[in-house]
Design an enzyme around this catalytic site. Sequence first.
Site, PDB file in Angstrom:
ATOM      1  N   LYS A 131     -42.818 113.529  57.741  1.00 59.41           N
ATOM      2  CA  LYS A 131     -42.771 113.965  59.129  1.00 59.41           C
ATOM      3  C   LYS A 131     -42.429 112.793  60.044  1.00 59.41           C
ATOM      4  O   LYS A 131     -41.538 112.884  60.889  1.00 59.41           O
ATOM      5  CB  LYS A 131     -44.121 114.572  59.514  1.00 59.41           C
ATOM      6  CG  LYS A 131     -44.075 115.443  60.740  1.00 59.41           C
ATOM      7  CD  LYS A 131     -45.449 116.067  61.013  1.00 59.41           C
ATOM      8  CE  LYS A 131     -45.776 117.135  59.999  1.00 59.41           C
ATOM      9  NZ  LYS A 131     -47.201 117.514  60.025  1.00 59.41           N
TER      10      LYS A 131
ATOM     11  N   ARG B 152     -51.015 114.212  63.927  1.00 59.69           N
ATOM     12  CA  ARG B 152     -50.425 115.029  62.868  1.00 59.69           C
ATOM     13  C   ARG B 152     -50.381 114.314  61.526  1.00 59.69           C
ATOM     14  O   ARG B 152     -50.009 113.146  61.441  1.00 59.69           O
ATOM     15  CB  ARG B 152     -48.991 115.405  63.260  1.00 59.69           C
ATOM     16  CG  ARG B 152     -48.852 115.838  64.685  1.00 59.69           C
ATOM     17  CD  ARG B 152     -47.412 116.024  65.113  1.00 59.69           C
ATOM     18  NE  ARG B 152     -46.719 117.063  64.358  1.00 59.69           N
ATOM     19  CZ  ARG B 152     -45.430 117.335  64.503  1.00 59.69           C
ATOM     20  NH1 ARG B 152     -44.681 116.608  65.325  1.00 59.69           N
ATOM     21  NH2 ARG B 152     -44.880 118.295  63.808  1.00 59.69           N
TER      22      ARG B 152
ATOM     23  N   GLY C 232     -49.216 122.794  55.300  1.00 58.92           N
ATOM     24  CA  GLY C 232     -50.520 123.330  55.649  1.00 58.92           C
ATOM     25  C   GLY C 232     -51.693 122.768  54.867  1.00 58.92           C
ATOM     26  O   GLY C 232     -52.822 123.229  55.012  1.00 58.92           O
TER      27      GLY C 232
ATOM     28  N   MET D 134     -52.915 119.617  54.902  1.00 58.33           N
ATOM     29  CA  MET D 134     -53.738 118.630  55.602  1.00 58.33           C
ATOM     30  C   MET D 134     -53.858 119.009  57.066  1.00 58.33           C
ATOM     31  O   MET D 134     -53.431 120.069  57.471  1.00 58.33           O
ATOM     32  CB  MET D 134     -53.141 117.251  55.399  1.00 58.33           C
ATOM     33  CG  MET D 134     -53.285 116.813  53.951  1.00 58.33           C
ATOM     34  SD  MET D 134     -52.583 115.221  53.631  1.00 58.33           S
ATOM     35  CE  MET D 134     -50.909 115.482  54.111  1.00 58.33           C
TER      36      MET D 134
ATOM     37  N   ARG E 276     -37.003 118.620  58.240  1.00 58.61           N
ATOM     38  CA  ARG E 276     -36.973 118.041  56.888  1.00 58.61           C
ATOM     39  C   ARG E 276     -35.953 118.826  56.090  1.00 58.61           C
ATOM     40  O   ARG E 276     -35.577 119.946  56.458  1.00 58.61           O
ATOM     41  CB  ARG E 276     -38.351 118.120  56.238  1.00 58.61           C
ATOM     42  CG  ARG E 276     -38.729 119.522  55.908  1.00 58.61           C
ATOM     43  CD  ARG E 276     -40.174 119.664  55.492  1.00 58.61           C
ATOM     44  NE  ARG E 276     -40.548 121.042  55.818  1.00 58.61           N
ATOM     45  CZ  ARG E 276     -41.754 121.485  55.970  1.00 58.61           C
ATOM     46  NH1 ARG E 276     -42.778 120.681  55.858  1.00 58.61           N
ATOM     47  NH2 ARG E 276     -41.978 122.745  56.243  1.00 58.61           N
TER      48      ARG E 276
ATOM     49  N   HIS F  85     -47.076 130.887  55.814  1.00 53.15           N
ATOM     50  CA  HIS F  85     -47.679 130.059  54.771  1.00 53.15           C
ATOM     51  C   HIS F  85     -47.383 130.622  53.384  1.00 53.15           C
ATOM     52  O   HIS F  85     -46.927 129.919  52.484  1.00 53.15           O
ATOM     53  CB  HIS F  85     -49.192 129.983  55.004  1.00 53.15           C
ATOM     54  CG  HIS F  85     -49.922 129.246  53.923  1.00 53.15           C
ATOM     55  ND1 HIS F  85     -50.472 129.882  52.830  1.00 53.15           N
ATOM     56  CD2 HIS F  85     -50.165 127.933  53.748  1.00 53.15           C
ATOM     57  CE1 HIS F  85     -51.032 128.985  52.045  1.00 53.15           C
ATOM     58  NE2 HIS F  85     -50.862 127.790  52.574  1.00 53.15           N
TER      59      HIS F  85
ATOM     60  N   SER G 158     -33.609 111.764  13.220  1.00 51.86           N
ATOM     61  CA  SER G 158     -33.919 112.775  14.224  1.00 51.86           C
ATOM     62  C   SER G 158     -35.392 112.575  14.590  1.00 51.86           C
ATOM     63  O   SER G 158     -36.256 112.602  13.720  1.00 51.86           O
ATOM     64  CB  SER G 158     -33.699 114.173  13.661  1.00 51.86           C
ATOM     65  OG  SER G 158     -34.075 115.130  14.620  1.00 51.86           O
TER      66      SER G 158
ATOM     67  N   CYS H 298     -35.561 116.472  18.036  1.00 48.68           N
ATOM     68  CA  CYS H 298     -35.686 117.897  17.767  1.00 48.68           C
ATOM     69  C   CYS H 298     -37.073 118.439  18.106  1.00 48.68           C
ATOM     70  O   CYS H 298     -37.413 119.530  17.711  1.00 48.68           O
ATOM     71  CB  CYS H 298     -35.341 118.189  16.320  1.00 48.68           C
ATOM     72  SG  CYS H 298     -36.444 117.385  15.151  1.00 48.68           S
TER      73      CYS H 298
ATOM     74  N   TYR I 156     -27.892 113.224  20.736  1.00 46.66           N
ATOM     75  CA  TYR I 156     -28.080 114.632  21.071  1.00 46.66           C
ATOM     76  C   TYR I 156     -29.561 114.966  21.238  1.00 46.66           C
ATOM     77  O   TYR I 156     -30.436 114.246  20.766  1.00 46.66           O
ATOM     78  CB  TYR I 156     -27.450 115.547  20.010  1.00 46.66           C
ATOM     79  CG  TYR I 156     -28.144 115.527  18.663  1.00 46.66           C
ATOM     80  CD1 TYR I 156     -29.246 116.348  18.420  1.00 46.66           C
ATOM     81  CD2 TYR I 156     -27.692 114.705  17.639  1.00 46.66           C
ATOM     82  CE1 TYR I 156     -29.884 116.332  17.184  1.00 46.66           C
ATOM     83  CE2 TYR I 156     -28.326 114.681  16.410  1.00 46.66           C
ATOM     84  CZ  TYR I 156     -29.431 115.504  16.187  1.00 46.66           C
ATOM     85  OH  TYR I 156     -30.062 115.475  14.988  1.00 46.66           O
TER      86      TYR I 156
HETATM   87  P1  ADP Z   1     -47.868 120.973  59.647  1.00 43.98           P
HETATM   88  O1  ADP Z   1     -47.553 119.823  58.808  1.00 43.98           O
HETATM   89  O2  ADP Z   1     -48.985 121.804  59.145  1.00 43.98           O
HETATM   90  O3  ADP Z   1     -46.643 121.756  60.028  1.00 43.98           O
HETATM   91  P2  ADP Z   1     -47.702 119.788  62.272  1.00 43.98           P
HETATM   92  O4  ADP Z   1     -48.163 118.420  62.482  1.00 43.98           O
HETATM   93  O5  ADP Z   1     -46.250 119.958  62.165  1.00 43.98           O
HETATM   94  O6  ADP Z   1     -48.456 120.384  61.008  1.00 43.98           O
HETATM   95  O7  ADP Z   1     -48.255 120.620  63.483  1.00 43.98           O
HETATM   96  C1  ADP Z   1     -48.782 121.899  63.465  1.00 43.98           C
HETATM   97  C2  ADP Z   1     -48.120 122.723  64.548  1.00 43.98           C
HETATM   98  O8  ADP Z   1     -48.313 122.139  65.832  1.00 43.98           O
HETATM   99  C3  ADP Z   1     -46.638 122.856  64.367  1.00 43.98           C
HETATM  100  O9  ADP Z   1     -46.243 124.151  64.702  1.00 43.98           O
HETATM  101  C4  ADP Z   1     -46.074 121.858  65.325  1.00 43.98           C
HETATM  102  O10 ADP Z   1     -44.803 122.228  65.750  1.00 43.98           O
HETATM  103  C5  ADP Z   1     -47.086 121.891  66.461  1.00 43.98           C
HETATM  104  N1  ADP Z   1     -47.129 120.607  67.146  1.00 43.98           N
HETATM  105  C6  ADP Z   1     -47.369 119.419  66.587  1.00 43.98           C
HETATM  106  N2  ADP Z   1     -47.286 118.431  67.477  1.00 43.98           N
HETATM  107  C7  ADP Z   1     -46.972 119.002  68.650  1.00 43.98           C
HETATM  108  C8  ADP Z   1     -46.731 118.490  69.969  1.00 43.98           C
HETATM  109  N3  ADP Z   1     -46.764 117.196  70.211  1.00 43.98           N
HETATM  110  N4  ADP Z   1     -46.419 119.373  70.927  1.00 43.98           N
HETATM  111  C9  ADP Z   1     -46.375 120.688  70.656  1.00 43.98           C
HETATM  112  N5  ADP Z   1     -46.594 121.227  69.460  1.00 43.98           N
HETATM  113  C10 ADP Z   1     -46.890 120.393  68.455  1.00 43.98           C
HETATM  114 MG    MG Z   2     -45.128 121.184  60.882  1.00 43.10          MG
END
Ligand code: ADP
Ligand code: MG
Length: 889
Positions: A22, A91, A100, A102, A335, A451, A781, A849, A869
């Site tokens: 991220k 984040r 989802g 962490m 990503r 999810h 082999s 094998c 092979y």
């Molecule tokens: P995950 O890895 O579970 O997607 P994120 O860190 O991306 O967690 O964040 C969870 C949610 O919160 C996502 O929908 C993300 O877009 C939103 N979010 C994260 N940071 C911000 C921010 N600075 N402003 C607005 N929304 C945010």
């Molecule tokens: Mg996210």
Amino acid sequence: MTKFVYDFAEGDKDQKDLLGGKGANLAEMTNLGLPVPPGFTITTEACRAYLAGGHEPEGMAGEVTEHLTALEKTMGKQLGQADDPLLVSVRSGAKFSMPGMMETVLNVGLNDQSVHGLAHQAGDDRFAWDSYRRLVQMFGATVLGIEAEHFAEALDEAKRAKGTKNDLDLDASDLAKLVETFKGVVREHADRDFPQDPREQMDLAVRAVFDSWNSARAAIYRRQERIPADLGTAVSVCSMVFGNLGMDSGTGVAFTRDPASGARGVYGDYLQNAQGEDVVAGIRNTMALTELERIDRSSYDELMSIMATLEHHYRDLCDIEFTIERGKLWMLQTRVGKRTAAAAFTVAIQLVDEGLIDMDEALRRVTGAQLANLMFPRFDRDAAKELLTTGMNASPGAASGTAVFDSPTAVRRAKAGDKVILVRRETTPDDLDGMIAAQGVLTSRGGRTSHAAVVARGMGKTAVCGAEELEVDVRAKRLTLPDGREVVEGDLLSIDGTNGEVYLGEVPVVASPVMSYFSDGFGAPEDDDLVAAVDRIMRHADDGRRLRVRVNADTGEDCATARTFGAEGVGLCRTEHMFLGERRSLVEALVLAETREEREESLAALLPLQIEDFTAIFRAMAGLPVTIRLLDPPLHEFLPDYTDLSVEVAVARERGEVTQEQEDLLVAVRRLHEQNPMLGLRGVRLGIAVPGLFAMQVRAITRAAATLVAEGVEVRPEIMVPLVGTVQELQAVAAEIAQVVAEPESQVGGEPVHHQIGTMIELPRAALVAAQIAEVAQFFSFGTNDLTQTTWGFSRDDVESSFFSNYLDSGIFGVSPFESLDTEGVGELVEIASWRGREVRHDLKLGICGEHGGDPDSVHFFHRAGLDYVSCSPFRIPVARLEAGRAPL
Ligand code: ADP
Ligand code: MG
Ligand code: MG
């Protein structure tokens, strides 16, 4: 001094190790000039130090302060400032995406004062209180570890009091009250007050993200996805933008193309007046992203153009998270997107055709595991079936099983051997082990980006999501349709993740188009994009690979199948199967023979049968090498079980009905009984102990070959001696072979038929004395199944069912060494033997094998080790070809 904090502008996409996926991609987007809210990332290194030492590493706090101060300067306001607060999200983001798994905390910086400042600045009280209640709720659950249920119940209660089911109906004063209730929940369950100090909020949130690396669900996910447990997560601190500022605001997720099929187009979900998690959690039903065009044309156009930029820049399908704050678009994440196996192939070829990548890169981007996935059967279109409903085709495949409505039940029933379909309204990360245990997942809420969909696609598990007609009652373990039909726990369901259809009962399956393509011998595809993509990539793999791919097959029929799959010879023909069935009595007679005459009689009876066997195989494999292993398993495997027979004979004696034959058999079985048959009288040892046995087999091989050669068929037999530990053993057998080959029936026109003599390397000693063995052997082999057993000193049949699961759970094994070659130990022996053998005989042919011949990681190792092979079961051949083509890249 180690640097623990990086501004978004300081990093790039290749720093995933340090900044997490991220953080690295936020940095990349920032530097591409895309609208990313400013922020900074705390490194995975800081996380590892924190997890190891139990506290933040020296210097980290100071750096955080520095970067926070810089951020405050950029934004022109301070974190939590009473009259105009800077708010941030904290984040998580690991090197490998763990959707989802962490924690993330939004709206950090709000407190009893700054909530008013935010309300005033935005001119919107409701928005400010909504943001505050989200903070207390998220902070309480993730940072303070309070059961999320407590907050959810209080929220439900507030809605009930208001007489609504929609959280948008709660007004500012309802939400202000809710914040008070939430603070009470915190006090009651965490034994402390919700922290009012913004910096303390942020520091505790950072720590909670670090800790979430070791949460149970994250650990389960890592094991499933084979992600190392010691990487740690980075933490990105990002200034907040708000999708919950009214109907001209919103938040969404999107893919640059369809992650299920690879088709081009606009794929995503959007939710007005909402924040972050709302979309992914499937809490409210989202609208299709295409509708955004109608609602907010300029944001939509900008989004489309950013998505095009990202695809070109990453040269791949991307997924993104974005938020619109009062008509201004912000990018929050991107990503390279997870995708289905089918999309992996089709997208790779599309990108080639668009000139973004070349064929080598396309080949790099698909895997043998994905190809194997595409070869799975599909539901039979023509079978009678009862359609229940249709949902979103979230993750392809055909799955049938009994319906279960919660994860613990899914796990329990799957352990008991049942196939289950996990049915939920929506899944949460807590459903992970249930999803792993199930054949497929069915949800009534949430879209392609929910999810359930994201996780299922990642695991290659079939999923149908957002089947909105279904009323799922998890407590009553029942789903109901509008027309009154019902499915309760234990009823059979079938779900088709390719078209989203859900059927009652179990639907029969048929071969997939990719499977048909292979079994038809690569018929040129016409109208099927997927098969066409597979075809082009397979051809490229075949052009580039050095490793040949052979098959492990014991019958002419299997050989013929394997040839259509692309087998380039037989790497292992096991002859023991030829000694079973009605021939067992002949083998029994051989074992019981007391005189030379008796023994020769039974061998003579076996000879014509073996000739037939080999003739069929050679014919099917005309022109290709065929490696035949002389009899390997201990003889007692062809006799009755010792215990059973003892009982039988004892009973017969008691009754005075015992025959001499029974007594003789018991004596023989007792004589041959072994404590450790795997290490006993088998392989070459057997050939030496039972005179004439190997000679009979070689006679059959050479006579079959001679007859076919006389007919004009090209035959290339390779005679393989199993379990050799010393060259003297091989010499003894080679002398015996030489005599047989000299017999007139084994010759054509006075010349011996062309053949090679070689050995299996499946004992550590053989690997070490390979130089001596190579004086006699023309090929090696590697029998990596036995070599794994003998190197580790454990018996596969016993350990896999006893302590292996324990070893895998506790991380002693990342993966079973029987599944993927232990390159450090067993692999080292393979390399030693190859090296020493080739020093003596430079054209020594090397192959493998064991089961590992079809395992992608192992194939790459065998390529590096210089083998000629790999050999594997017929259906693994396409996978081995593909991976052999990827290995040199
Ligand atoms: P995950 O890895 O579970 O997607 P994120 O860190 O991306 O967690 O964040 C969870 C949610 O919160 C996502 O929908 C993300 O877009 C939103 N979010 C994260 N940071 C911000 C921010 N600075 N402003 C607005 N929304 C945010
Ligand atoms: Mg996210
Ligand atoms: Mg063996």
